[in-house]
Design an enzyme around this catalytic site. Structure first.
Site, mmCIF file in Angstrom:
data_model
loop_
_atom_site.group_PDB
_atom_site.id
_atom_site.type_symbol
_atom_site.label_atom_id
_atom_site.label_comp_id
_atom_site.label_asym_id
_atom_site.label_seq_id
_atom_site.Cartn_x
_atom_site.Cartn_y
_atom_site.Cartn_z
ATOM 1 N N GLU A 196 36.897 35.138 39.339
ATOM 2 C CA GLU A 196 36.861 36.505 38.796
ATOM 3 C C GLU A 196 35.951 36.575 37.575
ATOM 4 O OE1 GLU A 196 41.104 37.101 38.533
ATOM 5 O OE2 GLU A 196 41.203 37.137 40.720
ATOM 6 N N ASN A 215 48.766 31.693 36.709
ATOM 7 C CA ASN A 215 47.661 32.489 36.157
ATOM 8 C C ASN A 215 48.072 33.952 36.240
ATOM 9 O OD1 ASN A 215 45.295 33.683 35.414
ATOM 10 N ND2 ASN A 215 44.125 33.044 37.222
ATOM 11 N N HIS A 230 36.863 30.477 36.642
ATOM 12 C CA HIS A 230 37.588 31.235 37.665
ATOM 13 C C HIS A 230 36.619 32.201 38.351
ATOM 14 C CE1 HIS A 230 40.388 33.924 39.629
ATOM 15 N NE2 HIS A 230 41.304 32.980 39.486
ATOM 16 N N SER A 238 46.555 32.335 47.034
ATOM 17 C CA SER A 238 47.742 32.766 47.768
ATOM 18 C C SER A 238 48.779 31.657 47.961
ATOM 19 C CB SER A 238 47.356 33.389 49.108
ATOM 20 O OG SER A 238 46.552 34.539 48.911
ATOM 21 N N GLY A 260 44.403 36.206 46.145
ATOM 22 C CA GLY A 260 45.002 37.538 46.137
ATOM 23 C C GLY A 260 44.954 38.251 47.479
ATOM 24 N N LYS A 278 46.686 36.441 34.923
ATOM 25 C CA LYS A 278 45.550 37.377 34.873
ATOM 26 C C LYS A 278 45.874 38.506 33.874
ATOM 27 C CE LYS A 278 44.401 35.851 39.461
ATOM 28 N NZ LYS A 278 43.839 36.139 40.783
ATOM 29 N N GLU A 330 39.710 26.811 44.455
ATOM 30 C CA GLU A 330 40.227 28.122 44.844
ATOM 31 C C GLU A 330 39.205 28.829 45.723
ATOM 32 O OE1 GLU A 330 43.306 29.645 41.820
ATOM 33 O OE2 GLU A 330 41.347 30.139 41.021
#
Ligand code: PGA
Length: 255
Positions: free
Chosen positions: A102, A13, A100, A216, A178, A15, A172
């Site tokens: 985000e 991904n 996701h 991560s 991250g 991003k 996730e």
């Protein structure tokens, strides 16, 4: 439940990364490494690239391409700025990430929008990578499983029984994305087993979906995660921006 015949999946991904020229180099390096090592083909791979690169990379036919988002509207129409699942499909995109954290947190993708995106993705014949995960506060309050299973239920609520073969689920935990913190393989496996059990109660087809872990994932922890019975792959953010790191994660899941 483990199905040993299921192939693992590793999806990068990207991003909103990187700029065009390094993106070309990264894509070429990943494709070249993957295609030159037959042993890696035990694992399916895809890269989720920024939307403006989708058609360009899909046209090379070197790797499966995933979109990071899809419109709530389908087909064509007067919807300024939107990209529908049908357009993605015509551009050669094969998978779409939906849910996701985000997108849920920063772009107000609520359950209603996510369900519309799920339906559009599947109806256009694309594969769905549906992301779920709890926040740190929810985990500390002992609500992690309840939150994640509710998110799985949001998916089940709009699924047609014959479309499960188009679905992958990525767990996730938001606190691991991250941050350099990974869920321990035990914690990740425990949540994956709960998701699998929940899907099993729904249907045989649902229980067969690949369950990817994300948050991560790095070359250093990939082998341990890959060894867990209910972890069938990884959704990789940061480490997918380096071809060597990404390929060594693929290697871990190809074994
Ligand atoms: P990360 O991102 O690997 O950088 O933690 C994972 C993701 O958000 O998909």
């Amino acid at each position: 439940m483990t199905n040993n015949k299921r192939k693992n999946w590793v999806i990068g991904n990207w991003k909103l990364n990187p700029y065009f020229q390094p993106a070309e180099q990264l894509f070429e390096a990943v494709a070249q490494a993957y295609h030159s090592q037959a042993a890696l083909h035990q694992c399916e791979i895809a890269v989720a690239v920024p939307s403006i690169y989708l058609a360009h990379f899909a046209k090379t036919k070197q790797l499966s391409i995933a979109a990071q988002d899809v419109s709530v509207v389908s087909g064509l129409g007067a919807y300024t700025g939107e990209v529908s699942a049908e357009l993605l499909s015509q551009a050669g995109v094969e998978l779409v990430l939906v849910g996701h954290s985000e997108r849920r947190e920063l772009f107000a993708d609520d359950v209603e929008k996510l369900q519309q995106k799920i339906k559009n993705t599947l109806q256009a014949g694309l594969s769905l990578v549906y992301c779920v995960g709890e926040s740190l506060a929810q985990r500390e309050a002992g609500q992690a499983e309840q939150i994640v299973l509710q998110q799985v239920q949001d998916l089940i609520a709009v699924m047609a029984e014959d479309a499960w073969s188009q679905v992958l689920i990525a767990y996730e935990p938001i606190w691991a994305i991250g941050t350099g913190k990974t869920a321990s393989p035990q914690d990740a496996q425990q949540m994956h087993a709960s998701i699998r059990h929940y899907l099993q109660q729904h249907s045989f087809e649902a229980a067969a979906v690949p369950l990817l872990y994300g948050g991560s994932v790095k070359p250093e922890n990939a082998l341990e995660l890959a060894a867990c019975a209910d972890i069938n792959g990884a959704l990789v953010g940061g480490a997918s921006l380096d071809a060597t790191s990404f390929i060594s994660i693929v290697q871990a899941f190809a074994q």
